[in-house]
Design a protein around this motif. Structure first.
Motif, PDB file in Angstrom:
ATOM      1  N   GLY A  20       0.898  -1.291   0.122  1.00 36.24           N
ATOM      2  CA  GLY A  20      -0.046  -0.052   0.156  1.00 36.24           C
ATOM      3  C   GLY A  20       0.814   1.223  -0.050  1.00 36.24           C
ATOM      4  N   GLN A  21       1.806   1.105   0.766  1.00 37.04           N
ATOM      5  CA  GLN A  21       2.722   2.366   0.894  1.00 37.04           C
ATOM      6  C   GLN A  21       3.733   2.631  -0.351  1.00 37.04           C
ATOM      7  OE1 GLN A  21       2.952   4.547   3.427  1.00 37.04           O
ATOM      8  NE2 GLN A  21       1.157   3.503   4.074  1.00 37.04           N
ATOM      9  N   MET A  22       3.962   1.542  -1.172  1.00 37.03           N
ATOM     10  CA  MET A  22       4.501   1.467  -2.329  1.00 37.03           C
ATOM     11  C   MET A  22       3.446   2.107  -3.463  1.00 37.03           C
ATOM     12  SD  MET A  22       6.159  -1.409  -4.868  1.00 37.03           S
ATOM     13  CE  MET A  22       4.699  -1.965  -5.183  1.00 37.03           C
ATOM     14  N   LEU A  23       2.221   1.899  -3.306  1.00 37.84           N
ATOM     15  CA  LEU A  23       1.182   2.251  -4.447  1.00 37.84           C
ATOM     16  C   LEU A  23       1.026   3.922  -4.054  1.00 37.84           C
ATOM     17  CD1 LEU A  23      -1.486  -0.458  -3.984  1.00 37.84           C
ATOM     18  CD2 LEU A  23       0.096   0.016  -6.042  1.00 37.84           C
ATOM     19  N   ILE A  24       0.979   4.261  -2.861  1.00 39.63           N
ATOM     20  CA  ILE A  24       0.887   5.567  -2.678  1.00 39.63           C
ATOM     21  C   ILE A  24       2.064   6.484  -2.983  1.00 39.63           C
ATOM     22  CG2 ILE A  24       0.830   7.330  -0.747  1.00 39.63           C
ATOM     23  CD1 ILE A  24      -0.934   5.375   0.792  1.00 39.63           C
ATOM     24  N   THR A  25       3.276   5.765  -2.734  1.00 42.18           N
ATOM     25  CA  THR A  25       4.583   6.553  -3.450  1.00 42.18           C
ATOM     26  C   THR A  25       4.699   6.741  -4.907  1.00 42.18           C
ATOM     27  OG1 THR A  25       5.703   5.737  -1.643  1.00 42.18           O
ATOM     28  CG2 THR A  25       6.903   6.286  -3.351  1.00 42.18           C
ATOM     29  N   GLN A  26       4.086   5.826  -5.521  1.00 41.40           N
ATOM     30  CA  GLN A  26       4.066   5.636  -6.894  1.00 41.40           C
ATOM     31  C   GLN A  26       3.168   6.616  -7.562  1.00 41.40           C
ATOM     32  OE1 GLN A  26       3.216   1.383  -7.992  1.00 41.40           O
ATOM     33  NE2 GLN A  26       5.453   0.982  -7.952  1.00 41.40           N
ATOM     34  N   ALA A  27       1.995   6.663  -6.723  1.00 39.70           N
ATOM     35  CA  ALA A  27       0.933   7.663  -7.197  1.00 39.70           C
ATOM     36  C   ALA A  27       1.481   9.048  -7.066  1.00 39.70           C
ATOM     37  CB  ALA A  27      -0.278   7.405  -6.664  1.00 39.70           C
ATOM     38  N   ARG A  28       1.972   9.345  -6.065  1.00 38.69           N
ATOM     39  CA  ARG A  28       2.529  10.702  -5.756  1.00 38.69           C
ATOM     40  C   ARG A  28       3.527  11.054  -6.635  1.00 38.69           C
ATOM     41  NH1 ARG A  28       4.260   9.484  -1.096  1.00 38.69           N
ATOM     42  NH2 ARG A  28       2.528  10.608   0.339  1.00 38.69           N
ATOM     43  N   ALA A  29       4.653  10.209  -6.887  1.00 37.97           N
ATOM     44  CA  ALA A  29       5.500  10.548  -8.045  1.00 37.97           C
ATOM     45  C   ALA A  29       4.944  11.086  -9.367  1.00 37.97           C
ATOM     46  CB  ALA A  29       6.484   9.405  -7.870  1.00 37.97           C
ATOM     47  N   SER A  30       3.796   9.847  -9.939  1.00 38.29           N
ATOM     48  CA  SER A  30       3.154  10.192 -10.793  1.00 38.29           C
ATOM     49  C   SER A  30       2.745  11.604 -11.118  1.00 38.29           C
ATOM     50  CB  SER A  30       2.103   9.191 -11.338  1.00 38.29           C
ATOM     51  OG  SER A  30       1.318   9.173 -12.406  1.00 38.29           O
ATOM     52  N   HIS A  31       1.873  12.068  -9.889  1.00 37.05           N
ATOM     53  CA  HIS A  31       1.156  13.266  -9.550  1.00 37.05           C
ATOM     54  C   HIS A  31       2.296  14.325  -9.956  1.00 37.05           C
ATOM     55  CE1 HIS A  31      -1.522  16.363  -7.960  1.00 37.05           C
ATOM     56  NE2 HIS A  31      -0.473  16.701  -7.212  1.00 37.05           N
ATOM     57  N   ASN A  32       3.304  14.240  -9.120  1.00 38.51           N
ATOM     58  CA  ASN A  32       4.242  15.300  -9.277  1.00 38.51           C
ATOM     59  C   ASN A  32       5.045  15.524 -10.782  1.00 38.51           C
ATOM     60  OD1 ASN A  32       3.946  15.918  -6.553  1.00 38.51           O
ATOM     61  ND2 ASN A  32       5.698  14.709  -6.106  1.00 38.51           N
ATOM     62  N   ARG A  33       5.035  14.381 -11.506  1.00 33.06           N
ATOM     63  CA  ARG A  33       5.456  14.383 -12.669  1.00 33.06           C
ATOM     64  C   ARG A  33       4.665  15.377 -13.644  1.00 33.06           C
ATOM     65  NH1 ARG A  33       7.308   9.132 -11.881  1.00 33.06           N
ATOM     66  NH2 ARG A  33       5.666   8.372 -12.985  1.00 33.06           N
ATOM     67  N   LYS A  34       3.224  14.805 -13.583  1.00 37.11           N
ATOM     68  CA  LYS A  34       2.145  15.382 -14.493  1.00 37.11           C
ATOM     69  C   LYS A  34       2.181  16.895 -14.110  1.00 37.11           C
ATOM     70  CE  LYS A  34      -0.404  11.208 -14.981  1.00 37.11           C
ATOM     71  NZ  LYS A  34      -1.659  10.534 -14.523  1.00 37.11           N
ATOM     72  N   ASN A  35       2.415  17.341 -12.900  1.00 40.40           N
ATOM     73  CA  ASN A  35       2.145  18.767 -12.937  1.00 40.40           C
ATOM     74  C   ASN A  35       3.449  19.539 -12.533  1.00 40.40           C
ATOM     75  OD1 ASN A  35      -0.905  18.974 -12.004  1.00 40.40           O
ATOM     76  ND2 ASN A  35      -0.201  17.129 -11.021  1.00 40.40           N
ATOM     77  N   ALA A  36       4.678  18.969 -12.906  1.00 36.23           N
ATOM     78  CA  ALA A  36       5.872  19.626 -12.705  1.00 36.23           C
ATOM     79  C   ALA A  36       6.069  20.802 -13.452  1.00 36.23           C
ATOM     80  CB  ALA A  36       7.105  18.682 -13.216  1.00 36.23           C
ATOM     81  N   TYR A  37       5.241  20.786 -14.647  1.00 35.80           N
ATOM     82  CA  TYR A  37       5.253  22.064 -15.792  1.00 35.80           C
ATOM     83  C   TYR A  37       4.728  23.367 -15.066  1.00 35.80           C
ATOM     84  CZ  TYR A  37       0.110  21.617 -16.752  1.00 35.80           C
ATOM     85  OH  TYR A  37      -0.955  21.644 -16.563  1.00 35.80           O
ATOM     86  N   LEU A  38       3.789  23.089 -14.000  1.00 34.30           N
ATOM     87  CA  LEU A  38       3.287  24.321 -13.246  1.00 34.30           C
ATOM     88  C   LEU A  38       4.083  24.959 -12.200  1.00 34.30           C
ATOM     89  CD1 LEU A  38      -0.144  22.456 -12.516  1.00 34.30           C
ATOM     90  CD2 LEU A  38       0.440  24.517 -14.261  1.00 34.30           C
ATOM     91  N   GLY A  39       5.402  24.381 -11.808  1.00 33.54           N
ATOM     92  CA  GLY A  39       6.273  24.886 -10.958  1.00 33.54           C
ATOM     93  C   GLY A  39       5.603  25.202  -9.710  1.00 33.54           C
ATOM     94  N   ASP A  40       5.691  26.494  -8.983  1.00 36.38           N
ATOM     95  CA  ASP A  40       5.213  26.479  -7.645  1.00 36.38           C
ATOM     96  C   ASP A  40       3.657  26.455  -7.716  1.00 36.38           C
ATOM     97  OD1 ASP A  40       7.808  27.207  -6.662  1.00 36.38           O
ATOM     98  OD2 ASP A  40       7.859  29.198  -7.128  1.00 36.38           O
ATOM     99  N   ARG A  41       3.286  26.545  -8.803  1.00 34.52           N
ATOM    100  CA  ARG A  41       1.812  26.447  -8.781  1.00 34.52           C
ATOM    101  C   ARG A  41       1.224  25.251  -8.908  1.00 34.52           C
ATOM    102  NH1 ARG A  41       0.126  28.246 -13.371  1.00 34.52           N
ATOM    103  NH2 ARG A  41       1.912  28.437 -14.447  1.00 34.52           N
ATOM    104  N   ALA A  42       1.934  24.084  -8.759  1.00 34.00           N
ATOM    105  CA  ALA A  42       1.523  22.817  -8.890  1.00 34.00           C
ATOM    106  C   ALA A  42       0.850  22.142  -7.688  1.00 34.00           C
ATOM    107  CB  ALA A  42       2.657  21.715  -9.067  1.00 34.00           C
ATOM    108  N   PRO A  43      -0.381  21.627  -7.966  1.00 39.16           N
ATOM    109  CA  PRO A  43      -1.141  21.340  -6.674  1.00 39.16           C
ATOM    110  C   PRO A  43      -0.447  20.093  -5.928  1.00 39.16           C
ATOM    111  CG  PRO A  43      -2.191  20.273  -8.509  1.00 39.16           C
ATOM    112  CD  PRO A  43      -1.030  21.195  -9.114  1.00 39.16           C
ATOM    113  N   ALA A  44      -0.509  20.104  -4.555  1.00 37.62           N
ATOM    114  CA  ALA A  44       0.071  19.278  -3.701  1.00 37.62           C
ATOM    115  C   ALA A  44      -0.641  17.928  -3.886  1.00 37.62           C
ATOM    116  CB  ALA A  44       0.098  19.369  -2.136  1.00 37.62           C
ATOM    117  N   PHE A  45      -0.057  16.599  -3.560  1.00 41.03           N
ATOM    118  CA  PHE A  45      -0.647  15.427  -3.514  1.00 41.03           C
ATOM    119  C   PHE A  45      -1.426  15.459  -2.032  1.00 41.03           C
ATOM    120  CE2 PHE A  45      -0.614  10.733  -2.903  1.00 41.03           C
ATOM    121  CZ  PHE A  45      -1.219  10.313  -4.002  1.00 41.03           C
TER     122      PHE A  45
END
Length: 293
Positions: free
Chosen positions: A213-238
């Motif tokens: 479960g913790q690995m799934l959350i880590t993977q989802a957080r990493a995917s979320h951060n990659r998808k929103n990286a272009y927003l820089g400081d405006r990127a929404p938090a996981f």
């Protein structure tokens, strides 16, 4: 808890007593030492329970649909008002016979819908329960309630498959329970004060607390951060709510393959029993034919 599940076949119906956990929210201590808080303790959608929780110990897990019309019906919501708050779950639920022995507080009657949740104010009025909360030993709530469990496959509005539906939900009590195995918002969302209501069944909790479960959350957080990286400081938090969704979805998806395996095992056992019975009858017929010669 009573009434207990009736261990029947997967297509039969019965009443069960279930317990679903939720975090204690908006907590404040009163001048007299009591604690006032709010619980967002119920939501619609599909929950994943262990088979044992719903009277089907031969199944590893079961997806149960809780329709919006049932969760937010006036009778269902009102049934949680003016109920006992207990310290852990009483073995036989709460009734007039044991109320004075098991109650450490009470819920109030102002039950309301808060978005996708049912919200109710409550009071911890017992020094032992207040102390356990303040020491961090017990900071979650677990709603004990009965419902009619109607068995039958279906697809929820969000596309999740389920095997049973809750009807006639009626509250019995709300228990203050240890975090322990259940984890907390901090465990799955990195912020105890994020405001998300991470309510899990036992099966979902087990997955949330596991390495998987913790690995799934880590993977989802990493995917979320990659998808929103272009927003820089405006990127929404996981958020904690997103993390909770990862756990719920993963638990629901696991059920299909596991139930197929369980059914295969049951079918294999039934086939073996049929073969053994055929052999027994064949042996008996041969013996009778030999004696008749």
């Amino acid at each position: 808890m009573v009434p207990t599940p009736n261990p029947k076949g997967p297509k039969e119906n019965g009443m069960v007593m279930l317990m679903d956990r939720a975090p204690l929210e908006r907590v404040r201590k009163l001048a007299d030492g009591r604690i006032a808080a709010v619980a967002r303790f119920a939501r619609s959608g599909v929950y994943t329970y262990s088979g044992a929780e719903v009277g089907k110990p031969h199944l590893s897990s079961v997806n149960v649909y809780r329709p919006e019309a049932e969760v937010f019906s006036q009778d269902a919501m009102a049934s949680f008002g003016h109920k006992a708050v207990t310290f852990h779950h009483p073995s036989d639920g709460v009734s007039a016979a044991n109320w004075s022995k098991v109650s450490v507080g009470f819920t109030e009657g102002k039950i309301a819908r808060d978005g996708g949740y049912v919200e109710i104010p409550l009071m911890l009025a017992d020094a032992q329960a207040v102390g356990a909360y303040e020491r961090g030993e017990a900071r979650e709530l677990s709603a004990g309630y009965s419902c009619d469990l109607v068995w039958g496959d279906g697809i929820a509005p969000d596309g999740t498959a389920y095997q049973a539906t809750q009807r006639n939900i009626r509250g019995n009590h709300i228990a203050l329970v240890p975090l322990g195995r259940a984890g907390s918002e901090c465990r799955i969302g990195d912020s105890l004060n994020s405001g998300a209501s991470t309510m899990f069944t036992d099966a979902e909790r087990s997955l949330a607390d596991s390495a998987e479960g913790q690995m799934l959350i880590t993977q989802a957080r990493a995917s979320h951060n990659r998808k929103n990286a272009y927003l820089g400081d405006r990127a929404p938090a996981f958020t904690a709510e997103q993390a909770a969704g990862v756990i719920r979805n993963a638990a629901a998806q696991k059920i299909g393959a596991q139930n197929l395996a369980d059914r295969f095992t049951a079918d294999e056992a039934a086939l073996r029993a049929q073969v053994d019975e055929a052999r027994r009858r064949n042996s008996l017929e041969r013996s009778q034919a030999y004696r008749q010669r």
